[in-house]
Enzyme design. Sequence first.
Site, short mmCIF file in Angstrom:
data_model
loop_
_atom_site.label_atom_id
_atom_site.label_comp_id
_atom_site.label_asym_id
_atom_site.label_seq_id
_atom_site.Cartn_x
_atom_site.Cartn_y
_atom_site.Cartn_z
N ASN A 10 -21.52 -47.98 -7.43
CA ASN A 10 -20.73 -49.14 -7.01
C ASN A 10 -20.34 -48.94 -5.56
O ASN A 10 -19.35 -48.28 -5.26
CB ASN A 10 -19.49 -49.26 -7.92
CG ASN A 10 -18.61 -50.45 -7.57
OD1 ASN A 10 -18.80 -51.11 -6.55
ND2 ASN A 10 -17.64 -50.72 -8.41
N ARG A 89 -23.80 -52.19 -8.86
CA ARG A 89 -23.02 -53.39 -8.56
C ARG A 89 -23.58 -54.03 -7.29
O ARG A 89 -23.78 -53.36 -6.28
CB ARG A 89 -21.56 -53.01 -8.33
CG ARG A 89 -20.71 -54.18 -7.86
CD ARG A 89 -19.60 -53.71 -6.95
NE ARG A 89 -18.76 -54.81 -6.48
CZ ARG A 89 -17.97 -54.71 -5.43
NH1 ARG A 89 -17.92 -53.60 -4.73
NH2 ARG A 89 -17.23 -55.75 -5.07
N HIS A 178 -16.34 -59.97 -6.58
CA HIS A 178 -15.52 -59.16 -7.50
C HIS A 178 -15.61 -59.64 -8.95
O HIS A 178 -14.76 -59.32 -9.77
CB HIS A 178 -14.04 -59.14 -7.07
CG HIS A 178 -13.81 -58.47 -5.75
ND1 HIS A 178 -12.93 -58.99 -4.81
CD2 HIS A 178 -14.35 -57.36 -5.20
CE1 HIS A 178 -12.93 -58.20 -3.74
NE2 HIS A 178 -13.78 -57.21 -3.95
N ARG A 239 -11.44 -57.62 7.21
CA ARG A 239 -11.81 -59.04 7.27
C ARG A 239 -10.58 -59.90 7.52
O ARG A 239 -9.50 -59.65 6.98
CB ARG A 239 -12.49 -59.48 5.97
CG ARG A 239 -13.77 -58.76 5.63
CD ARG A 239 -14.44 -59.45 4.45
NE ARG A 239 -15.54 -58.66 3.91
CZ ARG A 239 -15.47 -57.95 2.79
NH1 ARG A 239 -14.34 -57.91 2.10
NH2 ARG A 239 -16.51 -57.28 2.36
N GLU A 384 -14.97 -51.56 -13.39
CA GLU A 384 -16.25 -52.22 -13.11
C GLU A 384 -17.42 -51.38 -13.60
O GLU A 384 -18.45 -51.92 -14.04
CB GLU A 384 -16.36 -52.46 -11.60
CG GLU A 384 -15.35 -53.45 -11.06
CD GLU A 384 -15.26 -53.41 -9.55
OE1 GLU A 384 -15.73 -54.36 -8.91
OE2 GLU A 384 -14.69 -52.45 -9.01
#
Length: 398
Positions: A10, A89, A178, A239, A384
């Site tokens: 991931n 992922r 996500h 970001r 995840e």
Amino acid sequence: MTQKLILVLNCGSSSLKGAVLDNDSGDVLLSCLAEKLNLPDAFITFKFNGEKHKVDLSSQPNHTGAVEALMEEMKAHGLDSKIGAIGHRIVSGGELYSESILVDDEVMAGIEKCIPLAPLHNPAHLLGLRAAQSIFKDLPNVVVFDTAFHQTMPKHAYTYAVPQELYHKYGLRRYGAHGTSYRFVADETARFLGKDKKDLRMVICHLGNGASIAAVADGKCRDTSMGLTPLEGLVMGTRSGDIDPSVFSFLAENANMTIAQITDMLNKKSGLLGLSGLSNDCRTIEEEAAKGHEGAQLALDVFVYRLAKYIGSMAVAAGGLDALVFTGGIGENSELIRSKVLGYLGCLGLTEDHEANLAARFGNAGVITTADSKAVAVVIPTNEELMIAHDTARLSGL
């Protein structure tokens, strides 16, 4: 223990999580977390049999270095020969992929084609894929797309107010990210609260170096903050999140910046890093803000305010609010961020339980609002990797 284990990779924009899982039991036999990638003090921490040790990555402080270190650790514990399949992922599959899929050359090309939609992530994912393919040449690889969960958004939620020929020709729309985390957390929140997820109106905040928020009702995504790319929405580590598109023409005319330079700035030099002038790491920002650093204090204030505003808008998208959920590295561990956000949400009837908020850290789930709150706020650790392992086992026939 099954003889066929799942290796999950991931890769985030500044991190890499790796895990070797027994898909039958869900047990994690080996895990790792590489942090501060692309910074001089990058490192990776391994956990095996309850014991942790850290490996410095300063000689190669990037995703390739982290993957190579993980592979060496697996060999040291004799796990490499027991891996049955590898799951990855992938942030964005655009409109090319709406569900998980086995990897072949065409899929690799498709992920590369989607790099403009996830310029910080998809290149990192490809590094992980290629490293895995080179070491485990005969094993199946499966990719799990974060955009898939958001395919249930109604058209009015994913459509931009631009000429629709741009959507039909180029796929210009909102995709979100996500999604793998949201799939897990939506199910886990319902289980934790003893509810059917179809009866819960949830607003889930996935907060890490990349941060987003989603409205979930009837177990389905109704809206999310990230858009065409992960740049839209909340303030993040590097970001900017939402910003006036005219910034491009303004900076081109006044700062002589090119589109590429502005895009790079908004993705890699803005957010907490740009506001603070210090770091993209929330832990550093909190520490320096406590010491009185004005840039760090401003970064925290902007991050929290933008998040609180988005929670209000996502409650509209969900048709109301039964559960506000915090997850991700920041969401699970920063009681300060959660406290500041809840401080804005008295208008929605939420009141922080300070002691419960302090207790809900470091992997501990918990309700962090008082009993008389009109909705419940809860911390739910995400997983995840387990979601990716399940998809990987199913598609590879394990």
